[in-house]
Scaffold this motif. Structure first.
Motif, PDB file in Angstrom:
ATOM      1  N   LYS A  74     -17.245   3.848   0.603  1.00 13.44           N
ATOM      2  CA  LYS A  74     -16.561   2.650   1.098  1.00 13.44           C
ATOM      3  C   LYS A  74     -15.076   2.924   1.316  1.00 13.44           C
ATOM      4  O   LYS A  74     -14.493   2.476   2.303  1.00 13.44           O
ATOM      5  N   TRP A  75     -14.462   3.679   0.413  1.00 12.92           N
ATOM      6  CA  TRP A  75     -13.043   3.995   0.532  1.00 12.92           C
ATOM      7  C   TRP A  75     -12.792   4.876   1.750  1.00 12.92           C
ATOM      8  O   TRP A  75     -11.831   4.672   2.483  1.00 12.92           O
ATOM      9  N   CYS A  76     -13.674   5.848   1.997  1.00 18.77           N
ATOM     10  CA  CYS A  76     -13.518   6.723   3.173  1.00 18.77           C
ATOM     11  C   CYS A  76     -13.645   5.932   4.471  1.00 18.77           C
ATOM     12  O   CYS A  76     -12.887   6.159   5.418  1.00 18.77           O
ATOM     13  N   VAL A  77     -14.579   5.005   4.522  1.00 20.21           N
ATOM     14  CA  VAL A  77     -14.750   4.171   5.715  1.00 20.21           C
ATOM     15  C   VAL A  77     -13.508   3.313   5.940  1.00 20.21           C
ATOM     16  O   VAL A  77     -13.011   3.198   7.061  1.00 20.21           O
ATOM     17  N   SER A  78     -12.981   2.734   4.871  1.00 22.62           N
ATOM     18  CA  SER A  78     -11.786   1.886   5.029  1.00 22.62           C
ATOM     19  C   SER A  78     -10.574   2.706   5.435  1.00 22.62           C
ATOM     20  O   SER A  78      -9.733   2.235   6.191  1.00 22.62           O
ATOM     21  N   ARG A  79     -10.476   3.950   4.953  1.00 32.05           N
ATOM     22  CA  ARG A  79      -9.369   4.823   5.372  1.00 32.05           C
ATOM     23  C   ARG A  79      -9.474   5.163   6.847  1.00 32.05           C
ATOM     24  O   ARG A  79      -8.474   5.184   7.562  1.00 32.05           O
ATOM     25  N   ARG A  80     -10.695   5.451   7.317  1.00 30.45           N
ATOM     26  CA  ARG A  80     -10.881   5.758   8.738  1.00 30.45           C
ATOM     27  C   ARG A  80     -10.522   4.561   9.604  1.00 30.45           C
ATOM     28  O   ARG A  80      -9.891   4.700  10.639  1.00 30.45           O
ATOM     29  N   GLN A  81     -10.946   3.379   9.184  1.00 29.17           N
ATOM     30  CA  GLN A  81     -10.631   2.172   9.946  1.00 29.17           C
ATOM     31  C   GLN A  81      -9.134   1.930   9.962  1.00 29.17           C
ATOM     32  O   GLN A  81      -8.565   1.544  10.977  1.00 29.17           O
ATOM     33  N   GLN A  82      -8.483   2.151   8.824  1.00 32.58           N
ATOM     34  CA  GLN A  82      -7.046   1.937   8.749  1.00 32.58           C
ATOM     35  C   GLN A  82      -6.294   2.938   9.615  1.00 32.58           C
ATOM     36  O   GLN A  82      -5.353   2.568  10.315  1.00 32.58           O
ATOM     37  N   SER A  83      -6.707   4.193   9.624  1.00 27.02           N
ATOM     38  CA  SER A  83      -6.007   5.185  10.441  1.00 27.02           C
ATOM     39  C   SER A  83      -6.230   4.933  11.931  1.00 27.02           C
ATOM     40  O   SER A  83      -5.334   5.119  12.731  1.00 27.02           O
ATOM     41  N   SER A  84      -7.437   4.494  12.317  1.00 26.20           N
ATOM     42  CA  SER A  84      -7.672   4.189  13.729  1.00 26.20           C
ATOM     43  C   SER A  84      -6.888   2.957  14.150  1.00 26.20           C
ATOM     44  O   SER A  84      -6.398   2.877  15.269  1.00 26.20           O
ATOM     45  N   ARG A  85      -6.736   2.004  13.233  1.00 28.47           N
ATOM     46  CA  ARG A  85      -5.946   0.815  13.533  1.00 28.47           C
ATOM     47  C   ARG A  85      -4.476   1.184  13.696  1.00 28.47           C
ATOM     48  O   ARG A  85      -3.803   0.696  14.588  1.00 28.47           O
ATOM     49  N   GLN A  86      -3.982   2.103  12.862  1.00 26.10           N
ATOM     50  CA  GLN A  86      -2.589   2.526  12.979  1.00 26.10           C
ATOM     51  C   GLN A  86      -2.349   3.294  14.267  1.00 26.10           C
ATOM     52  O   GLN A  86      -1.338   3.109  14.929  1.00 26.10           O
ATOM     53  N   SER A  87      -3.291   4.162  14.651  1.00 29.28           N
ATOM     54  CA  SER A  87      -3.094   4.916  15.883  1.00 29.28           C
ATOM     55  C   SER A  87      -3.194   4.013  17.104  1.00 29.28           C
ATOM     56  O   SER A  87      -2.486   4.211  18.088  1.00 29.28           O
ATOM     57  N   SER A  88      -4.052   2.996  17.065  1.00 31.17           N
ATOM     58  CA  SER A  88      -4.118   2.072  18.196  1.00 31.17           C
ATOM     59  C   SER A  88      -2.846   1.231  18.274  1.00 31.17           C
ATOM     60  O   SER A  88      -2.379   0.922  19.363  1.00 31.17           O
ATOM     61  N   ASP A  89      -2.267   0.883  17.124  1.00 29.68           N
ATOM     62  CA  ASP A  89      -0.984   0.170  17.124  1.00 29.68           C
ATOM     63  C   ASP A  89       0.114   1.060  17.707  1.00 29.68           C
ATOM     64  O   ASP A  89       0.973   0.602  18.453  1.00 29.68           O
ATOM     65  N   TYR A  90       0.080   2.355  17.369  1.00 28.31           N
ATOM     66  CA  TYR A  90       1.065   3.288  17.899  1.00 28.31           C
ATOM     67  C   TYR A  90       0.920   3.421  19.408  1.00 28.31           C
ATOM     68  O   TYR A  90       1.912   3.390  20.145  1.00 28.31           O
ATOM     69  N   ILE A  91      -0.310   3.560  19.886  1.00 36.53           N
ATOM     70  CA  ILE A  91      -0.555   3.694  21.335  1.00 36.53           C
ATOM     71  C   ILE A  91      -0.106   2.436  22.056  1.00 36.53           C
ATOM     72  O   ILE A  91       0.520   2.496  23.112  1.00 36.53           O
ATOM     73  N   ARG A  92      -0.386   1.257  21.488  1.00 35.72           N
ATOM     74  CA  ARG A  92       0.022   0.008  22.101  1.00 35.72           C
ATOM     75  C   ARG A  92       1.546  -0.083  22.158  1.00 35.72           C
ATOM     76  O   ARG A  92       2.127  -0.482  23.167  1.00 35.72           O
TER      77      ARG A  92
END
Length: 149
Positions: free
Chosen positions: A112-130
């Motif tokens: 569960k922690w690994c999944v949440s880390r992946r989601q958080q990192s993808s959310r951060q990279s999408s925020d950066y791209i935006r």
């Protein structure tokens, strides 16, 4: 539940000669019971959503990992130092069962922690791209004059 049963078994012992192992097992089972009970209450009542500053997945992972480790140590120590009474043997058995359940929960918490880390990192990279895209759009607006021109 297994931690509670192990704690009850250890509390029924009336006398001991080498009590350090017994006291350690008592501390581990009581601590695991209390901390896990508080976290269970927090998750059951959705109180964890009111405190978003805490990484609850990591908190659950640390709790289950430490409980697994300490139940293993306490059960081994009590198994070595016990006096072969029924309550001590039952406490050791329930200690190892609790350790096994905490180990399974640790495995699930890691996933569960690994999944949440992946989601958080993808959310951060999408925020950066935006943010990068929006900053490029600002350069193309005619009302902004460039200083180097």
């Amino acid at each position: 539940v297994l931690a509670l049963i192990a704690f009850i078994c250890i509390e029924t012992i009336m006398k001991c000669s080498l009590c350090k192992g017994l006291y350690f097992f008592e501390f581990v089972s009581c601590s695991a019971l209390v901390v896990t009970g508080v976290l269970l209450l927090m998750f059951s009542l959705n109180l964890h959503t009111r405190i978003p500053q805490i990484n609850w997945n990591l908190t659950d992972l640390v709790n289950t990992g430490l409980s697994t480790l300490f139940f293993f140590m306490a059960s081994v120590v009590l198994a070595v130092l016990n006096h072969k009474t029924g309550a001590e043997i039952a406490a050791v058995i329930f200690g190892f069962l609790a350790m096994a359940v905490y180990a399974v929960n640790t495995y699930l918490a890691v996933k569960k922690w690994c999944v949440s880390r992946r989601q958080q990192s993808s959310r951060q990279s999408s925020d950066y791209i935006r943010a990068r895209t929006e900053s490029r759009e600002v350069d193309h607006r005619p009302e902004i004059q460039r200083l180097d021109a």
